[in-house]
Scaffold this motif. Structure first.
Motif, mmCIF file in Angstrom:
data_model
loop_
_atom_site.group_PDB
_atom_site.id
_atom_site.type_symbol
_atom_site.label_atom_id
_atom_site.label_comp_id
_atom_site.label_asym_id
_atom_site.label_seq_id
_atom_site.Cartn_x
_atom_site.Cartn_y
_atom_site.Cartn_z
ATOM 1 N N GLY A 19 80.211 19.468 -46.598
ATOM 2 C CA GLY A 19 79.009 18.737 -46.613
ATOM 3 C C GLY A 19 77.682 19.255 -47.007
ATOM 4 N N SER A 20 77.796 20.549 -47.200
ATOM 5 C CA SER A 20 76.514 21.224 -47.839
ATOM 6 C C SER A 20 76.609 21.246 -49.373
ATOM 7 C CB SER A 20 76.481 22.807 -47.450
ATOM 8 O OG SER A 20 75.511 23.678 -48.379
ATOM 9 N N ALA A 21 77.844 21.238 -49.741
ATOM 10 C CA ALA A 21 78.028 21.136 -51.192
ATOM 11 C C ALA A 21 77.458 19.558 -51.845
ATOM 12 C CB ALA A 21 79.115 21.500 -51.656
ATOM 13 N N VAL A 22 78.262 18.715 -50.892
ATOM 14 C CA VAL A 22 78.295 17.504 -51.603
ATOM 15 C C VAL A 22 76.835 16.845 -51.135
ATOM 16 C CG1 VAL A 22 78.998 15.085 -51.471
ATOM 17 C CG2 VAL A 22 80.413 16.989 -51.351
ATOM 18 N N GLY A 23 75.973 16.532 -52.021
ATOM 19 C CA GLY A 23 74.656 15.996 -51.606
ATOM 20 C C GLY A 23 74.029 15.446 -52.921
ATOM 21 N N LEU A 24 72.491 15.460 -52.815
ATOM 22 C CA LEU A 24 71.930 14.798 -53.964
ATOM 23 C C LEU A 24 72.308 15.460 -55.328
ATOM 24 C CD1 LEU A 24 68.400 14.787 -52.509
ATOM 25 C CD2 LEU A 24 69.819 12.760 -52.690
ATOM 26 N N GLY A 25 72.903 16.457 -55.447
ATOM 27 C CA GLY A 25 73.304 17.032 -56.689
ATOM 28 C C GLY A 25 74.329 16.185 -57.211
ATOM 29 N N ASN A 26 75.105 15.680 -56.258
ATOM 30 C CA ASN A 26 76.400 14.970 -56.781
ATOM 31 C C ASN A 26 76.034 13.354 -57.039
ATOM 32 O OD1 ASN A 26 77.134 16.858 -54.779
ATOM 33 N ND2 ASN A 26 79.092 16.629 -55.313
ATOM 34 N N LEU A 98 62.295 26.924 -49.505
ATOM 35 C CA LEU A 98 61.715 26.190 -50.482
ATOM 36 C C LEU A 98 62.220 25.177 -51.368
ATOM 37 C CD1 LEU A 98 60.092 29.376 -52.389
ATOM 38 C CD2 LEU A 98 59.068 27.989 -50.855
ATOM 39 N N LEU A 99 63.654 25.495 -51.321
ATOM 40 C CA LEU A 99 64.347 24.221 -51.862
ATOM 41 C C LEU A 99 64.055 22.971 -51.107
ATOM 42 C CD1 LEU A 99 66.463 23.735 -54.161
ATOM 43 C CD2 LEU A 99 68.367 24.691 -52.586
ATOM 44 N N LEU A 100 64.361 23.295 -49.770
ATOM 45 C CA LEU A 100 64.551 22.066 -48.724
ATOM 46 C C LEU A 100 63.133 21.506 -48.741
ATOM 47 C CD1 LEU A 100 65.710 20.473 -46.647
ATOM 48 C CD2 LEU A 100 64.917 22.212 -44.804
ATOM 49 N N TYR A 102 61.203 20.437 -51.363
ATOM 50 C CA TYR A 102 61.254 19.500 -52.285
ATOM 51 C C TYR A 102 62.806 18.544 -52.298
ATOM 52 C CZ TYR A 102 64.246 21.380 -55.997
ATOM 53 O OH TYR A 102 65.474 21.951 -56.463
ATOM 54 N N TYR A 103 63.597 19.192 -51.354
ATOM 55 C CA TYR A 103 64.879 18.340 -51.356
ATOM 56 C C TYR A 103 64.496 17.081 -50.602
ATOM 57 C CZ TYR A 103 69.900 17.898 -51.389
ATOM 58 O OH TYR A 103 71.514 17.524 -51.510
ATOM 59 N N SER A 104 63.937 17.609 -49.523
ATOM 60 C CA SER A 104 63.482 16.596 -48.396
ATOM 61 C C SER A 104 62.603 15.522 -48.884
ATOM 62 C CB SER A 104 62.709 17.318 -47.250
ATOM 63 O OG SER A 104 62.081 16.351 -46.487
ATOM 64 N N PHE A 223 75.913 25.737 -59.905
ATOM 65 C CA PHE A 223 75.345 26.287 -58.827
ATOM 66 C C PHE A 223 74.505 25.486 -57.841
ATOM 67 C CE2 PHE A 223 74.812 30.682 -58.810
ATOM 68 C CZ PHE A 223 75.312 30.977 -60.268
ATOM 69 N N PHE A 224 73.914 24.613 -58.282
ATOM 70 C CA PHE A 224 73.004 23.468 -57.491
ATOM 71 C C PHE A 224 74.211 22.806 -56.440
ATOM 72 C CE2 PHE A 224 70.721 19.686 -56.142
ATOM 73 C CZ PHE A 224 69.583 20.146 -55.800
ATOM 74 N N SER A 225 75.250 22.432 -57.266
ATOM 75 C CA SER A 225 76.157 21.535 -56.500
ATOM 76 C C SER A 225 77.045 22.277 -55.417
ATOM 77 C CB SER A 225 77.026 20.590 -57.651
ATOM 78 O OG SER A 225 77.622 19.811 -56.943
ATOM 79 N N LEU A 226 77.282 23.416 -55.552
ATOM 80 C CA LEU A 226 78.104 24.203 -54.874
ATOM 81 C C LEU A 226 77.240 24.955 -53.845
ATOM 82 C CD1 LEU A 226 81.238 25.226 -56.678
ATOM 83 C CD2 LEU A 226 81.227 24.073 -54.222
ATOM 84 N N SER A 227 75.934 24.882 -53.749
ATOM 85 C CA SER A 227 75.063 25.215 -52.761
ATOM 86 C C SER A 227 75.153 26.940 -52.919
ATOM 87 C CB SER A 227 75.343 25.132 -51.425
ATOM 88 O OG SER A 227 75.477 23.739 -50.968
ATOM 89 N N LEU A 228 75.072 27.317 -53.945
ATOM 90 C CA LEU A 228 75.302 28.858 -54.269
ATOM 91 C C LEU A 228 74.010 29.630 -54.437
ATOM 92 C CD1 LEU A 228 78.664 28.640 -56.643
ATOM 93 C CD2 LEU A 228 78.383 29.384 -53.997
ATOM 94 N N GLY A 229 73.920 30.985 -54.126
ATOM 95 C CA GLY A 229 72.924 31.737 -54.387
ATOM 96 C C GLY A 229 71.581 31.730 -53.454
ATOM 97 N N VAL A 230 72.042 30.906 -52.451
ATOM 98 C CA VAL A 230 70.922 30.955 -51.414
ATOM 99 C C VAL A 230 71.335 31.190 -49.850
ATOM 100 C CG1 VAL A 230 69.167 29.170 -52.816
ATOM 101 C CG2 VAL A 230 71.201 28.083 -51.468
ATOM 102 N N GLY A 231 72.319 31.761 -49.792
ATOM 103 C CA GLY A 231 72.775 32.112 -48.433
ATOM 104 C C GLY A 231 73.398 31.177 -47.673
ATOM 105 N N THR A 232 73.672 30.094 -47.977
ATOM 106 C CA THR A 232 74.075 28.976 -47.162
ATOM 107 C C THR A 232 75.616 29.283 -47.144
ATOM 108 O OG1 THR A 232 72.678 27.349 -48.258
ATOM 109 C CG2 THR A 232 74.689 26.446 -47.277
ATOM 110 N N ILE A 233 76.301 29.477 -48.074
ATOM 111 C CA ILE A 233 77.673 29.477 -47.924
ATOM 112 C C ILE A 233 78.100 30.967 -47.239
ATOM 113 C CG2 ILE A 233 80.099 30.036 -49.279
ATOM 114 C CD1 ILE A 233 78.726 27.108 -49.374
#
Ligand code: PFF
Length: 451
Positions: A19-26, A98-100, A102-104, A223-233
């Motif tokens: 759910g985190s990975a699949v998003g606007l990125g996909n 910060l990501l959220l 602009y993502y929002s 990176f963007f698509s798998l939600s990596l590098g921002v501590g989500t996973i």
């Protein structure tokens, strides 16, 4: 000490992570990026990037999260007490917020487009009018702000419910629904005359179009698509039970992410070809092109076309929401774990912060279009800062931490559940985390700096 919440089952873990990975990125980003970088060949490079680069970083975050059972800051403090590593933890709390922001704003666009679709806006005007909706809408002041506010309110509502009740329940419902919704659109898209050229574009690789920046773009997208590098996973992994197989949840998440991206491409690109448009239409591809296509489809059958377009925007909204929730959860976990704040207050404070950042981003398409940071509008600046820098830096630091700072025995113990699973694959995964992933990210940096 208060018992830490857990995901209830393996399906719940994969559903929340996917759910985190699949998003606007996909759905929004992948189709236009592959349209810009040459179609099928890009998909192959992207798959390779996911496998050898993104997946190891996914495991690095999972190992840190589950072995520490903490938020990103607490994790670093526990695993490397008294070292500067905790600042890495702090960095990865700020970056998803910060990501959220602009993502929002883009999430808000999907709220608006859902309403536009439901109110027959795409079918009631001449086809040539429809693509102009987007420019007019994003450059206005209030409408995008309302949409952004509505989106942030939805995100906060789910996060307030907590891990088990909020995120888990929502993800379990939204992910399978989303899958079915997109398949419906693919089916529809493939029946359009001329769509076959789009299918060809997606399955016949033309490697001559592949450039160095296409490879860098593939890595960035991974990176963007798998939600990596921002501590989500990392944060989600801290809610994963000790018996859970990390290898399986990683492969499950990456596979669903890839599947959604490819299906989204099959929903969008054939329709683009059917309409005689260009796949390299850029970020506007979904928001400008599809309503135009829906309008064309709707000639004589506005009800059917409205149904299809509404389904599509519901799907985008659901995907964006589950991703946005995961970005907010990183900070909420930090404030509740480290500062002892109540989940409710933590969620409200952070929502307010992201909402305020989003206001600047939203207005940067209209009244604040001339206000620039390093020559970019607020929205572009944050997008550039997050995708090109913060995510890769976070990923590099996490994988370096696991590969070079943690003891190999501890890493092995966590990845193999104390030597009971995945023992044969461990050495390969460890090699990827220690050498291949850091070098890969440095290559992305070098490419970004040189281009
Ligand atoms: N993976 C999300 C998408 O593809 O839309 C974006 C994202 C979500 C990035 C969560 C980072 C994150 F922490």
């Amino acid at each position: 000490m208060k018992q830490r919440e857990h995901f209830g089952s393996r399906f719940a873990v994969i559903a929340a992570m996917a759910g985190s990975a699949v998003g606007l990125g996909n759905i929004w980003r992948f189709p236009y990026i592959l349209g810009e970088y040459g179609g099928a060949a890009f998909i192959l490079v992207y798959m390779a990037a996911c496998l050898v680069l993104a997946l190891p970083i996914f495991y690095a975050e999972s190992i840190i999260g589950r072995s520490s059972r903490s938020d990103t800051f607490g994790a670093m403090n526990k695993l490397a007490p008294g070292t500067p590593w905790r600042w890495v933890g702090l960095l990865t709390i700020i970056s998803p917020l910060l990501l959220l922001g602009y993502y929002s704003v883009v999430g808000g666009w999907s709220v608006e487009y859902l309403f536009k679709s439901l109110s027959f806006s795409f079918t009631e005007v001449p086809a040539e009018e429809v693509p102009h909706f987007f420019g007019r809408f994003i450059s206005s002041t209030w409408q995008p702000l309302f949409a952004h506010t509505a989106f942030m309110a939805l995100v906060a509502g789910v996060v307030l419910g907590g891990v088990r009740n909020g995120i888990e329940k929502f993800s379990k419902l939204a992910m399978p629904a989303l899958f079915i919704l997109i398949l419906v659109i693919v089916g529809y898209s493939l029946t359009l005359p001329g769509s076959f050229k789009g299918v060809e574009y997606l399955v016949k690789p033309d490697f001559s179009k592949l450039s160095a920046d296409a490879i860098a773009a593939a890595l960035g997208q991974a990176f963007f698509s798998l939600s990596l590098g921002v501590g989500t996973i990392l944060t989600f992994s801290s809610y994963v039970k000790k018996e859970e197989n990390l290898l399986v949840s990683g492969v499950g998440t990456a596979a669903s992410d890839l599947l959604f991206a490819v299906i989204a491409a099959f929903a969008v690109i054939p329709a683009v070809f059917a309409a005689g448009l260009q796949p390299s239409g850029g970020p506007g591809l979904v928001f400008e092109t599809l309503p135009y296509i829906f309008n064309k489809m709707g000639e004589g059958m506005p009800l059917l076309s409205t149904l299809v377009s509404s389904i599509f925007f519901v799907a985008i909204l659901a995907a964006a929401l589950t991703s946005a929730i995961s970005m907010l959860e990183v900070g909420v976990a930090f404030l509740t774990d480290e500062w002892g704040m109540k989940r409710r207050s933590a969620t409200l404070v952070l929502t307010f912060f992201c909402w305020s950042v989003g206001i600047l981003c939203s207005l940067s398409f209209g009244p604040l279009a001339d206000v620039k940071v390093l020559g970019l509008t607020f929205f572009d600046f944050l997008d550039h800062l997050c995708s090109d820098w913060l995510l890769p830096v976070g990923g590099l630091l996490f994988t370096t931490f696991v590969g070079w700072k943690m003891s190999k025995d501890k890493v092995r113990d966590e990845f193999t559940n104390g030597g009971t699973v995945n023992t044969r694959l461990f050495d390969t995964v460890y090699f990827l985390m220690r050498y291949v992933a850091p070098v890969g990210i440095l290559v992305v940096f070098a490419t970004n700096l040189l281009m």
